[in-house]
Design an enzyme around this catalytic site. Sequence first.
Site, mmCIF file in Angstrom:
data_model
loop_
_atom_site.group_PDB
_atom_site.id
_atom_site.type_symbol
_atom_site.label_atom_id
_atom_site.label_comp_id
_atom_site.label_asym_id
_atom_site.label_seq_id
_atom_site.Cartn_x
_atom_site.Cartn_y
_atom_site.Cartn_z
ATOM 1 N N LYS A 3 0.831 -1.209 0.000
ATOM 2 C CA LYS A 3 0.000 0.000 0.000
ATOM 3 C C LYS A 3 0.864 1.256 0.000
ATOM 4 O O LYS A 3 1.998 1.251 0.469
ATOM 5 C CB LYS A 3 -0.985 -0.041 1.170
ATOM 6 C CG LYS A 3 -2.078 -1.073 0.901
ATOM 7 C CD LYS A 3 -3.218 -1.032 1.866
ATOM 8 C CE LYS A 3 -4.258 -2.083 1.425
ATOM 9 N NZ LYS A 3 -5.237 -2.373 2.450
ATOM 10 N N ARG A 23 -2.662 -10.148 5.027
ATOM 11 C CA ARG A 23 -3.078 -10.289 3.621
ATOM 12 C C ARG A 23 -1.974 -9.703 2.755
ATOM 13 O O ARG A 23 -1.702 -8.511 2.828
ATOM 14 C CB ARG A 23 -4.400 -9.539 3.440
ATOM 15 C CG ARG A 23 -5.006 -9.648 2.055
ATOM 16 C CD ARG A 23 -6.321 -8.862 1.993
ATOM 17 N NE ARG A 23 -6.883 -8.908 0.650
ATOM 18 C CZ ARG A 23 -6.499 -8.100 -0.335
ATOM 19 N NH1 ARG A 23 -5.577 -7.182 -0.132
ATOM 20 N NH2 ARG A 23 -7.037 -8.202 -1.530
HETATM 21 N N1 PMM Z 1 -7.127 -4.261 0.897
HETATM 22 C C1 PMM Z 1 -7.450 -4.356 -0.394
HETATM 23 C C2 PMM Z 1 -8.430 -5.269 -0.827
HETATM 24 N N2 PMM Z 1 -9.035 -6.088 0.042
HETATM 25 N N3 PMM Z 1 -9.341 -6.848 2.247
HETATM 26 C C3 PMM Z 1 -9.038 -6.770 3.553
HETATM 27 N N4 PMM Z 1 -9.666 -7.571 4.434
HETATM 28 N N5 PMM Z 1 -8.105 -5.902 4.028
HETATM 29 C C4 PMM Z 1 -7.446 -5.032 3.204
HETATM 30 O O1 PMM Z 1 -6.624 -4.245 3.694
HETATM 31 C C5 PMM Z 1 -7.747 -5.084 1.810
HETATM 32 C C6 PMM Z 1 -8.716 -6.022 1.363
HETATM 33 C C7 PMM Z 1 -6.788 -3.466 -1.395
HETATM 34 O O2 PMM Z 1 -5.542 -3.966 -1.734
HETATM 35 P P1 PMM Z 1 -5.226 -4.687 -3.142
HETATM 36 O O3 PMM Z 1 -5.879 -3.838 -4.216
HETATM 37 O O4 PMM Z 1 -3.763 -4.645 -3.224
HETATM 38 O O5 PMM Z 1 -5.780 -6.055 -3.091
#
Ligand code: PMM
Length: 285
Positions: A211, A251
């Site tokens: 991020k 994650r």
């Molecule tokens: N961040 C993204 C997408 N899904 N789900 C959870 N539970 N926590 C998060 O911080 C989260 C998520 C966005 O990140 P990406 O686009 O790199 O997947």
Amino acid sequence: MTARCQVMGIINVTPDSFSDGGRFLEVDAAVRRGFELMRDGADLLDVGGESTRPGAQRVSEADELARVVPVVEALSRGGFPVSVDTMRASVAQRAVEAGAVIVNDVSGGLADPGMLPFLAEADVTCVLMHWRAHSTRMDDYCFYDSVVDDVCTELRDRVDSALAAGVRPERIILDPGLGFAKTAAQSWELLSALPALHGLGFPLLVGASRKRFLAEAAAYGRRESDVPADRDEASDAVAAIAAAEGAWGVRVHSVSGAAAASRVAARLRGPTVAVDLVGARAAKR
Ligand code: PMM
């Protein structure tokens, strides 16, 4: 049941993630990515068909279903625990039917009024993330009296709504939603407050991987970069800290560093909180 910080490998089945080719290639590439992530040490896979990065437009329900369901089905059939990253109850339902064992709703049940009733009915484990608005508007919602207190209060509210809908407490995992309606400074403040978030009494998932708020920390020894993958070492460092502080899971896009961090933390601090992902659903069948 493993009592170790769970490493959730990210699979984004979105056109901007897999630039060329049609849907079949996207699905095929996503399934291959899942096998790679498991080989590298992931404990479970998080499959999403809708980008939630700041400014992202929503995708249609039909597109989201077409992207997500075949990937969930193929990876579940491969024997891997799969989570579906969706704000739509209909997508969650089809993904659970295809084998998903976790519903990861970044809106914590706010985006779709059908989500919490579905989670209760299906008795499926869910991640409820702190969220205030869809991606096109979320940057307008970075205002807090105290980001830690306000996020805790709003997560408690999500828990209350889930319980009122009939979701069992042992099915709930919470997530502070780093980068969602948060400035970089606010994301750092939340990361430094994991003990306060643990005080909510639920397992915690931490999603910091790649991020933007990590850019400054990732620039060690080189210029600050706009390339998300240049933040993998900083992402590993966050995973190590989260695991050491007892997070249920992290994650991540690149799993090997986080997998090592999880094992190091387990040796140093002993077992962490465990969630039974399949028990109730298996018992219902
Ligand atoms: N961040 C993204 C997408 N899904 N789900 C959870 N539970 N926590 C998060 O911080 C989260 C998520 C966005 O990140 P990406 O686009 O790199 O997947």
